[in-house]
Motif scaffolding. Structure first.
Motif, short mmCIF file in Angstrom:
data_model
loop_
_atom_site.label_atom_id
_atom_site.label_comp_id
_atom_site.label_asym_id
_atom_site.label_seq_id
_atom_site.Cartn_x
_atom_site.Cartn_y
_atom_site.Cartn_z
N MET A 1 0.84 -1.20 0.00
CA MET A 1 0.00 0.00 0.00
C MET A 1 0.88 1.26 0.00
SD MET A 1 -3.26 0.66 2.44
CE MET A 1 -2.90 -0.80 3.36
N ARG A 3 -0.22 4.24 0.42
CA ARG A 3 -0.80 5.33 1.21
C ARG A 3 0.06 5.67 2.42
NH1 ARG A 3 -5.30 2.97 2.96
NH2 ARG A 3 -5.93 2.76 0.81
N ARG A 4 0.24 6.97 2.61
CA ARG A 4 1.02 7.43 3.74
C ARG A 4 0.20 7.25 5.01
NH1 ARG A 4 2.44 12.99 5.15
NH2 ARG A 4 1.35 13.73 3.31
N GLU A 8 -4.15 11.46 11.14
CA GLU A 8 -5.24 12.41 10.91
C GLU A 8 -6.64 11.79 11.11
OE1 GLU A 8 -4.15 15.47 10.48
OE2 GLU A 8 -6.14 16.36 10.39
N PRO A 9 -6.91 10.56 10.58
CA PRO A 9 -8.25 10.00 10.80
C PRO A 9 -8.59 9.89 12.28
CG PRO A 9 -7.08 8.71 9.17
CD PRO A 9 -6.10 9.70 9.72
N LEU A 10 -7.62 9.48 13.11
CA LEU A 10 -7.88 9.31 14.54
C LEU A 10 -8.20 10.65 15.20
CD1 LEU A 10 -7.91 7.43 17.04
CD2 LEU A 10 -5.53 8.11 17.38
N TRP A 12 -9.16 13.32 13.78
CA TRP A 12 -10.39 13.88 13.23
C TRP A 12 -11.61 13.23 13.88
CZ3 TRP A 12 -14.64 11.97 10.57
CH2 TRP A 12 -15.53 12.96 10.14
N LEU A 13 -11.55 11.92 14.13
CA LEU A 13 -12.67 11.25 14.81
C LEU A 13 -12.87 11.83 16.21
CD1 LEU A 13 -12.47 7.43 13.97
CD2 LEU A 13 -14.32 9.00 13.44
N TYR A 80 -5.40 23.90 13.74
CA TYR A 80 -5.62 24.43 12.39
C TYR A 80 -5.77 25.95 12.38
CZ TYR A 80 -5.49 20.05 10.01
OH TYR A 80 -5.04 18.88 9.48
N ASP A 84 -3.46 27.80 9.69
CA ASP A 84 -4.01 28.58 8.59
C ASP A 84 -4.25 30.04 8.97
OD1 ASP A 84 -3.97 26.33 7.07
OD2 ASP A 84 -6.07 25.81 7.42
N LYS A 89 2.43 27.06 9.55
CA LYS A 89 2.56 25.65 9.16
C LYS A 89 4.01 25.16 9.25
CE LYS A 89 -0.17 22.44 6.94
NZ LYS A 89 -1.48 22.26 6.40
N LEU B 165 -4.14 28.69 0.28
CA LEU B 165 -2.91 28.52 1.07
C LEU B 165 -2.11 27.31 0.62
CD1 LEU B 165 -4.28 29.18 4.68
CD2 LEU B 165 -2.70 30.63 3.41
N TRP B 202 -8.27 15.27 4.01
CA TRP B 202 -7.69 15.71 5.29
C TRP B 202 -7.11 17.11 5.23
CZ3 TRP B 202 -10.19 13.13 8.42
CH2 TRP B 202 -10.42 11.77 8.26
#
Lengths: 117, 247
Positions: A1, A3-4, A8-10, A12-13, A80, A84, A89, B165, B202
């Motif tokens: 796989m 995919r990195r 983030e999913p954790l 974000w949940l 964030y 932003d 960043k 951005l 994300w």
């Protein structure tokens, strides 16, 4: 796989669960303990009754869950905002460690307070 | 009684990269008519006042997605934005933000054109193809219909502060189109490697400006949040379940 792997999913949940839990529970708690009881709109439960309620394991679990989720919700949003809003960043690792670290520390404090109650 | 205004001033961005050092605003006086959209004003300028003005347009009815511009600071389809709503004026017409300008109001959309095919915006079907039509219930169609209304006008990219951005961000329309096929009962495609990446959903911080700007009611912000939940649950499954039990 290819995919990195990313946490983030954790986070974000936790963020989205925290937003939901805080939106549903905090206004009710604020209304009861900030307005309705002090202003006498509703009959105020006595201290012994409330203490017994808080000492019940289910209440402790709910309050602990609310504290942890709300703290991680704050941490994610604040992270964030710094990224932003203030365009920081470049310091992303430091910011993530500080934000989620603060939420984790707050969770430990909340757990300790609830266990000792 | 005061005489009704019959004209409105349009301030239009003029810019020729390589010749002009920076974009300038040029004012034109155009007729103010009830049925005239901003695009009709631009066509009037091109036909009668200044033939050197450059802009994109085609269908004049909100289908082709060519005429997106910044009208008084907001991303709009210039064919669906009426001059009388800006009376007495002036009304300022600028190119879409967040895109490089080729000339005047024409922007370079090649970034979007590179990103769009990455989400594989087509039906991917595994197994046997049914004979005749591939049937679908109205409920199954309702699942994705909203997201299929996208006309690729890129107003959402222009409105998105994250895209401003982070140009790497896959962006609202591309993700919404990926979701349009993910939610289609006839599709078995796997778009997770693109959509669930750091540059995919994300990167979105749910500002929601894309859904405000969308002229077709697509709600890209909603599509992105829905996919975040899908991706997060899939990531949890990857973490918790043994390989065989996933999916």
């Amino acid at each position: 796989m290819s995919r990195r792997r990313s946490p983030e999913p954790l986070v974000w949940l936790l963020f989205s669960g925290g937003g939901m839990a805080a939106a549903l529970l905090v206004p009710v708690l604020l209304f009861l303990f900030g307005l309705a009881f002090p202003l006498g709109w509703l009959p105020t439960p006595d201290h012994a009754h409330l203490l017994a309620l808080v000492e019940h394991p289910v209440t402790k679990l709910v309050l602990f869950g609310l504290s942890v989720l709300a703290l991680f919700h704050w941490a994610h949003r604040f992270r964030y905002t710094l990224y932003d809003g203030l365009k920081l960043k470049a310091a992303s690792t430091l910011i993530a460690v500080v934000c989620y670290g603060a939420a984790a520390a707050g969770s430990v404090v909340a757990g300790t307070v609830l266990l000792l109650a | 009684m005061a005489r009704k205004r019959t004209t409105i001033t349009m301030e239009v961005t003029r810019f020729r990269p390589g010749e002009d050092s920076e974009p300038t605003l040029q004012s034109y006086e155009v007729p103010l008519r009830k049925e005239w959209a901003v695009l009709d004003g631009l066509n009037h300028i091109k036909d009668h006042l200044d033939g050197t003005l450059s802009y994109r347009w085609s269908c004049r009815m909100g289908i082709c997605g060519s005429c997106g511009m910044t009208v008084n600071g907001k991303p709009q389809l210039s064919c669906a934005t009426f001059l009388v709503d800006y009376a007495p004026g002036p009304v300022r017409v600028e190119p879409l933000r967040n895109f490089p300008v080729i000339r005047d109001l024409v922007v370079d959309i090649s970034d979007f054109m590179t990103k769009l095919p990455k989400v594989k915006p087509w039906l991917i079907h595994e197994g046997e193809t049914p004979e005749g039509e591939f049937l679908q219930t109205p409920q199954e169609m309702d699942e994705y219909k909203k997201y299929s209304m996208c006309i690729n006008c890129m107003l959402c990219y222009s409105a998105c502060p994250v895209y401003a951005l982070e140009p790497e961000f896959l962006g609202p329309a591309a993700i919404a189109l990926g979701q349009r096929y993910n939610l289609d009962s006839r599709d078995d495609g796997d778009r997770r490697d693109v959509l669930a990446s750091a540059e995919g959903v994300w990167a979105c911080t749910f500002v929601g400006e894309c859904s405000t700007a969308c002229p077709k009611g697509v709600d890209p912000a909603g599509a992105i949040q829905r996919y975040k939940l899908t991706a997060a649950v899939a990531a949890l499954k990857d973490f918790l379940l043994p390989r065989g039990a996933r999916r």
